[in-house]
Design an enzyme around this catalytic site. Sequence first.
Site, short mmCIF file in Angstrom:
data_model
loop_
_atom_site.label_atom_id
_atom_site.label_comp_id
_atom_site.label_asym_id
_atom_site.label_seq_id
_atom_site.Cartn_x
_atom_site.Cartn_y
_atom_site.Cartn_z
N ASP A 1 0.93 -1.26 -0.02
CA ASP A 1 -0.08 -0.18 0.05
C ASP A 1 0.86 1.16 -0.20
O ASP A 1 2.12 1.25 0.16
CB ASP A 1 -0.87 0.08 1.25
CG ASP A 1 -2.02 -0.77 1.18
OD1 ASP A 1 -2.30 -1.40 -0.01
OD2 ASP A 1 -2.56 -1.16 2.26
N ARG B 1 -1.27 -0.64 -8.85
CA ARG B 1 -2.25 -0.25 -8.56
C ARG B 1 -2.55 1.25 -8.51
O ARG B 1 -1.70 1.97 -8.00
CB ARG B 1 -2.73 -0.74 -6.99
CG ARG B 1 -4.01 -0.11 -6.55
CD ARG B 1 -4.27 -0.40 -4.97
NE ARG B 1 -4.33 -1.61 -4.60
CZ ARG B 1 -4.21 -2.17 -3.34
NH1 ARG B 1 -3.74 -1.16 -2.49
NH2 ARG B 1 -3.91 -3.24 -3.05
P1 FDA Z 1 -14.17 9.42 -5.75
O1 FDA Z 1 -13.45 9.52 -4.17
O2 FDA Z 1 -14.07 10.41 -6.59
O3 FDA Z 1 -15.52 8.53 -5.59
C1 FDA Z 1 -16.17 8.23 -6.73
C2 FDA Z 1 -17.38 7.66 -6.25
O4 FDA Z 1 -17.22 6.45 -5.54
C3 FDA Z 1 -18.29 8.42 -5.25
O5 FDA Z 1 -19.01 9.08 -5.73
C4 FDA Z 1 -19.11 7.29 -4.51
O6 FDA Z 1 -20.10 6.76 -5.29
C5 FDA Z 1 -17.98 6.24 -4.50
N1 FDA Z 1 -17.14 6.05 -3.02
C6 FDA Z 1 -16.07 6.61 -2.98
N2 FDA Z 1 -15.32 6.50 -1.86
C7 FDA Z 1 -16.26 6.11 -0.94
C8 FDA Z 1 -16.50 5.74 0.28
N3 FDA Z 1 -15.52 5.79 1.18
N4 FDA Z 1 -17.76 5.42 0.92
C9 FDA Z 1 -18.72 5.17 0.06
N5 FDA Z 1 -18.86 5.63 -1.58
C10 FDA Z 1 -17.64 6.02 -1.89
N6 FDA Z 1 -5.41 5.05 -1.04
C11 FDA Z 1 -3.97 5.36 -0.76
O7 FDA Z 1 -3.59 6.51 -0.49
N7 FDA Z 1 -2.88 4.42 -0.56
C12 FDA Z 1 -3.43 3.20 -0.95
O8 FDA Z 1 -2.68 2.19 -0.94
C13 FDA Z 1 -4.73 2.88 -1.53
N8 FDA Z 1 -5.25 1.60 -1.61
C14 FDA Z 1 -6.51 1.43 -2.42
C15 FDA Z 1 -6.68 0.23 -2.68
C16 FDA Z 1 -8.14 0.10 -3.33
C17 FDA Z 1 -8.52 -1.32 -3.89
C18 FDA Z 1 -9.07 1.10 -3.69
C19 FDA Z 1 -10.14 1.07 -4.48
C20 FDA Z 1 -8.64 2.42 -3.14
C21 FDA Z 1 -7.49 2.37 -2.41
N9 FDA Z 1 -7.23 3.83 -1.91
C22 FDA Z 1 -5.74 3.76 -1.51
C23 FDA Z 1 -8.13 4.75 -1.62
C24 FDA Z 1 -8.01 5.79 -2.90
O9 FDA Z 1 -6.96 6.40 -2.70
C25 FDA Z 1 -9.36 6.62 -2.77
O10 FDA Z 1 -9.15 7.57 -1.71
C26 FDA Z 1 -10.51 6.00 -2.63
O11 FDA Z 1 -10.66 4.90 -3.61
C27 FDA Z 1 -11.81 7.05 -3.41
O12 FDA Z 1 -11.74 7.50 -4.62
P2 FDA Z 1 -12.26 7.03 -5.96
O13 FDA Z 1 -11.30 6.78 -7.10
O14 FDA Z 1 -13.05 5.82 -5.75
O15 FDA Z 1 -13.09 8.16 -6.36
#
Ligand code: FDA
Length: 306
Positions: A134, A184
């Site tokens: 991570d 990732r």
């Molecule tokens: P965005 O935040 O724009 O969300 C898009 C949509 O997704 C929202 O409108 C909502 O519908 C849904 N959504 C997103 N987050 C949600 C929540 N918490 N609850 C409910 N709905 C939600 N970060 C990091 O700094 N280091 C890491 O190692 C990782 N590892 C990691 C692994 C995996 C498999 C994932 C999916 C994510 C991570 N992250 C991470 C977290 C990542 O950086 C980020 O904070 C979240 O994925 C939210 O960003 P989105 O790309 O989903 O888009």
Amino acid sequence: MLRSVILAASRNGRVKRVVAGAPISRSVVKRFVAGETVDDAVRASTGLVDDGRTVTLDYLGEDTLDAGQADATVKAYLVLLQRLSDAGLSIGGRAEVSVKLSAVGQAIDPKLALDNARRICAGARSAGTTVTLDMEDHTTTDGTLATLGELRQDFPDTGAVLQAYLRRTEGDCRDLAHAGSRVRLCKGAYDEPESVAYQSTREVDRSYVRCLKVLMAGDGYPMVASHDPRMVKIAGELAKDRAAGTYEYQMLYGIRPDEQRRLAAAGETVRVYVPYGDEWYGYFMRRLAERPANVAFFLRALATTS
Ligand code: FDA
């Protein structure tokens, strides 16, 4: 603003005692965390794999300054990997593990974290699977990438995480978009200063797309970690020229499960990030910070039980 306040609270010991101690917290946490025990983790993984998804498991914990605690974390991962192997889940990488270097001693001594991460990678190899490191806050990015480079000499399938909100990340994507490199790509979950990170949603999204283009055009194995429908759609378009099985989607446990199922039913590889353990506080607060609706959900739950 709200995001910064919650992220500051995620590293505050006093707030942690209040939130983690509130009886209602545990029931709300269940939405994002598979449970506290290895049995819970294996059970959740079995359900997801039976349903056509794959998983990466995270034994919760971070920022340790105690070498004994770091060692206990390594041992917990080794037990987990053995259990995944016994359950037939790890073979072929259907279940792999995600590791935070800060949980295995990065802040004590990077060499200790490297040695501990090596022990976990060796356990993963015996179980027929892989480890992904991570990525945490930007002060650790160089150290984590250096450790990744060392680990990859012995365990070339070790995965990396890059965060699109960091200004440096497009360059890091270029460096890591080579054959055999699992990367990732996420947006990034920490509170970072403007000097190193894009601040607006629009800038972060644009960076995510630029990074995706680099990874999808490269020879590595992109892991598209986002719940954002736009990013998922763009990833699908960019992946059209790639052979099946040369990339995957990743989403967090409990977030957009219907979309996870839809992608899996369409033949895509979907990996769910499954956190478990009792050190859920930091992880939970980052999930609250990502979405104001989650804070409202938490506060409503508090109000209806008080
Ligand atoms: P965005 O935040 O724009 O969300 C898009 C949509 O997704 C929202 O409108 C909502 O519908 C849904 N959504 C997103 N987050 C949600 C929540 N918490 N609850 C409910 N709905 C939600 N970060 C990091 O700094 N280091 C890491 O190692 C990782 N590892 C990691 C692994 C995996 C498999 C994932 C999916 C994510 C991570 N992250 C991470 C977290 C990542 O950086 C980020 O904070 C979240 O994925 C939210 O960003 P989105 O790309 O989903 O888009």
